[in-house]
Scaffold this motif. Structure first.
Motif, PDB file in Angstrom:
ATOM      1  N   UNK A  64      43.188  34.869  52.433  1.00 35.25           N
ATOM      2  CA  UNK A  64      41.974  34.649  52.264  1.00 35.25           C
ATOM      3  C   UNK A  64      40.794  35.952  52.429  1.00 35.25           C
ATOM      4  N   UNK A  65      41.226  36.784  53.408  1.00 42.32           N
ATOM      5  CA  UNK A  65      40.350  38.149  53.228  1.00 42.32           C
ATOM      6  C   UNK A  65      40.681  38.901  52.259  1.00 42.32           C
ATOM      7  N   UNK A  66      41.944  39.228  51.855  1.00 44.05           N
ATOM      8  CA  UNK A  66      42.142  39.788  50.739  1.00 44.05           C
ATOM      9  C   UNK A  66      41.651  39.573  49.424  1.00 44.05           C
ATOM     10  N   UNK A  67      41.369  37.945  49.123  1.00 46.51           N
ATOM     11  CA  UNK A  67      40.639  37.635  48.084  1.00 46.51           C
ATOM     12  C   UNK A  67      39.083  37.619  48.052  1.00 46.51           C
ATOM     13  N   UNK A  68      38.679  37.633  49.140  1.00 43.34           N
ATOM     14  CA  UNK A  68      37.272  38.122  49.321  1.00 43.34           C
ATOM     15  C   UNK A  68      36.838  39.621  49.161  1.00 43.34           C
ATOM     16  N   UNK A  72      34.591  41.253  46.033  1.00 44.77           N
ATOM     17  CA  UNK A  72      33.661  42.297  46.456  1.00 44.77           C
ATOM     18  C   UNK A  72      33.710  43.484  45.830  1.00 44.77           C
ATOM     19  N   UNK A  73      34.901  43.933  45.788  1.00 46.78           N
ATOM     20  CA  UNK A  73      35.440  45.154  44.941  1.00 46.78           C
ATOM     21  C   UNK A  73      34.886  45.153  43.667  1.00 46.78           C
ATOM     22  N   UNK A  74      35.440  44.238  43.059  1.00 41.99           N
ATOM     23  CA  UNK A  74      35.039  43.899  41.349  1.00 41.99           C
ATOM     24  C   UNK A  74      33.722  43.747  41.431  1.00 41.99           C
ATOM     25  N   UNK A  75      32.807  43.157  42.251  1.00 34.76           N
ATOM     26  CA  UNK A  75      31.686  43.171  41.878  1.00 34.76           C
ATOM     27  C   UNK A  75      30.898  44.418  41.930  1.00 34.76           C
ATOM     28  N   UNK A  76      31.401  45.260  43.238  1.00 38.92           N
ATOM     29  CA  UNK A  76      30.615  46.386  43.522  1.00 38.92           C
ATOM     30  C   UNK A  76      31.260  47.463  42.346  1.00 38.92           C
ATOM     31  N   UNK A  77      32.216  47.250  41.678  1.00 42.41           N
ATOM     32  CA  UNK A  77      32.784  48.245  40.554  1.00 42.41           C
ATOM     33  C   UNK A  77      31.633  48.046  39.247  1.00 42.41           C
ATOM     34  N   UNK A  78      31.369  46.627  39.196  1.00 43.50           N
ATOM     35  CA  UNK A  78      30.460  46.258  38.178  1.00 43.50           C
ATOM     36  C   UNK A  78      29.058  46.873  38.528  1.00 43.50           C
ATOM     37  N   UNK A  79      28.720  46.727  39.677  1.00 41.77           N
ATOM     38  CA  UNK A  79      27.302  47.286  40.194  1.00 41.77           C
ATOM     39  C   UNK A  79      27.228  48.959  39.780  1.00 41.77           C
ATOM     40  N   UNK A 129      39.115  50.331  31.931  1.00 43.30           N
ATOM     41  CA  UNK A 129      39.645  51.326  32.593  1.00 43.30           C
ATOM     42  C   UNK A 129      39.011  51.842  33.863  1.00 43.30           C
ATOM     43  N   UNK A 130      37.717  52.121  33.402  1.00 44.98           N
ATOM     44  CA  UNK A 130      36.852  52.543  34.742  1.00 44.98           C
ATOM     45  C   UNK A 130      36.496  51.522  35.716  1.00 44.98           C
ATOM     46  N   UNK A 131      36.480  50.259  35.429  1.00 47.56           N
ATOM     47  CA  UNK A 131      36.355  48.989  36.006  1.00 47.56           C
ATOM     48  C   UNK A 131      37.422  49.006  37.074  1.00 47.56           C
ATOM     49  N   UNK A 132      38.831  48.905  36.420  1.00 51.57           N
ATOM     50  CA  UNK A 132      39.731  48.774  37.358  1.00 51.57           C
ATOM     51  C   UNK A 132      39.906  50.034  38.120  1.00 51.57           C
ATOM     52  N   UNK A 133      39.608  51.072  37.730  1.00 54.24           N
ATOM     53  CA  UNK A 133      39.760  52.248  38.750  1.00 54.24           C
ATOM     54  C   UNK A 133      38.973  52.233  39.889  1.00 54.24           C
ATOM     55  N   UNK A 134      37.767  51.598  39.700  1.00 57.01           N
ATOM     56  CA  UNK A 134      36.920  51.584  40.560  1.00 57.01           C
ATOM     57  C   UNK A 134      37.058  50.359  41.599  1.00 57.01           C
ATOM     58  N   UNK A 135      37.576  49.334  40.940  1.00 50.99           N
ATOM     59  CA  UNK A 135      37.837  48.298  41.795  1.00 50.99           C
ATOM     60  C   UNK A 135      38.965  48.161  42.871  1.00 50.99           C
ATOM     61  N   UNK A 136      39.925  49.187  42.227  1.00 49.10           N
ATOM     62  CA  UNK A 136      41.160  49.584  43.041  1.00 49.10           C
ATOM     63  C   UNK A 136      40.932  50.353  44.110  1.00 49.10           C
ATOM     64  N   UNK A 137      39.919  51.248  43.795  1.00 51.74           N
ATOM     65  CA  UNK A 137      39.452  52.296  45.017  1.00 51.74           C
ATOM     66  C   UNK A 137      38.597  51.468  46.089  1.00 51.74           C
ATOM     67  N   UNK A 138      37.901  50.785  45.678  1.00 53.39           N
ATOM     68  CA  UNK A 138      36.895  49.909  46.386  1.00 53.39           C
ATOM     69  C   UNK A 138      37.713  49.130  47.230  1.00 53.39           C
ATOM     70  N   UNK A 139      38.657  48.307  46.743  1.00 45.87           N
ATOM     71  CA  UNK A 139      39.551  47.573  47.514  1.00 45.87           C
ATOM     72  C   UNK A 139      40.182  48.226  48.563  1.00 45.87           C
ATOM     73  N   UNK A 140      40.686  49.668  48.505  1.00 46.56           N
ATOM     74  CA  UNK A 140      41.412  50.475  49.625  1.00 46.56           C
ATOM     75  C   UNK A 140      40.291  50.543  50.477  1.00 46.56           C
ATOM     76  N   UNK A 141      38.939  50.774  50.157  1.00 48.30           N
ATOM     77  CA  UNK A 141      38.098  51.151  51.106  1.00 48.30           C
ATOM     78  C   UNK A 141      37.710  49.945  51.964  1.00 48.30           C
ATOM     79  N   UNK A 142      37.730  48.814  51.617  1.00 49.67           N
ATOM     80  CA  UNK A 142      37.474  47.542  52.289  1.00 49.67           C
ATOM     81  C   UNK A 142      38.620  47.358  53.245  1.00 49.67           C
TER      82      UNK A 142
END
Length: 301
Positions: A64-68, A72-79, A129-142
């Protein structure tokens, strides 16, 4: 229980609106799955906040936390891509590339953004590619902390993303320099033609298709360049344009009072170059008795 807290500077109404649009969409998706989540999105004095809290009686963990965090990581990457990328490009161009002129910088930035934009129907490969790169990095950060400031994240955690943007800027700068050299090249030839007296009344250029160009005089006899009278034109940026250079050189040598270009593709680079150099002397012909034979033989010009 605080699940995550995300903040960033939003200095304009447009940035605030975009922030709220993206966050509101994701909040709706999260709320459908987890009714107990408390989701807020506010902007105060140039800073926008996105917070997610859980019911104290329900602990979010595991899948559940992983999904959240994924959402959040995908949305932040888009931001970052929508709100911050243009500013990052401007900063990199100002700090790492020597372009002091505002007009030059704006042209380069405009070209960069055109290469990086998402696209209307589906994301282009670069954006995705940039979106996935950012989302992956943000998920590690969370996974390390549930409190994120986007501006700090950009400053300290985006080496790979920054490297890709630098490569795009370098490519765009190179293209800009080539275009500027071409403009200088054409300007010099325009100046030469302007002050040169016409030597023949008419010259014909027949574009048979592809890169094939033929030169004729006013009587449709082949127009040959005289070695001792010709002006040798060498393009500053060599791009396999020897034929175009030879045509331009020959035409400048004979200096026609009128230049008729027979073509079905007026947007061909060589045709556009001749129009720029000879300006008012140029007439575009799409079909006439003089070029009929070439239509008939090749079924195209």
């Amino acid at each position: 229980m605080l699940v995550f807290s995300i903040s960033t500077t939003t200095l304009t109404t447009e940035e605030e609106t975009a922030f709220h649009r993206i966050v509101t969409r994701v909040n709706e998706e999260l709320h459908k799955k987890y009714k107990s989540l408390q989701l807020t999105c506010v902007s105060v004095e140039g800073t926008s906040y996105w917070q997610c809290s859980g019911n104290e009686q329900r602990s979010f963990k595991g899948d559940s936390l992983l999904f959240i965090y994924q959402q959040a990581a995908k949305a932040t990457a888009e931001l970052i891509l929508e709100l911050k990328e243009q500013h990052i490009i401007r900063t990199l161009l100002r700090n790492e590339f020597n372009f002091s002129g505002k007009d030059e910088s704006e042209r380069i930035i405009e070209h960069c953004l055109a290469l990086l934009e998402k696209g209307d129907e589906s994301p282009n490969p670069s954006w995705n590619r940039r979106f996935l790169m950012l989302a992956k990095s943000l998920q590690r950060c969370f996974q390390e902390t549930n409190i994120l400031n986007i501006d700090g994240f950009i400053a300290f955690r985006l080496q790979e993303y920054g490297k890709e943007l630098r490569e795009v800027i370098e490519y765009t700068v190179d293209e800009f320099l080539v275009d500027r050299q071409y403009e200088e090249f054409v300007g010099l030839l325009k100046y030469f033609v302007y002050f040169q007296e016409p030597l023949i009344p008419v010259a014909h250029v027949v574009h048979k298709g592809g890169l094939e160009l033929l030169l004729f005089d006013e009587n449709m006899n082949p127009l040959l360049r005289s070695g001792h009278e010709s002006v040798f034109v060498e393009r500053i940026n060599q791009q396999d344009m020897e034929l175009e250079d030879a045509v331009v050189s020959t035409l400048i040598s004979v200096s026609p009072a009128k230049l008729i270009i027979h073509t079905r593709d007026a947007q061909m680079p060589a045709v556009k170059t001749l129009q720029q150099i000879f300006e008012k002397r140029v007439e575009i012909c799409h079909y006439c008795p003089e070029c009929h034979v070439f239509f008939r033989e090749k079924e195209k010009i």
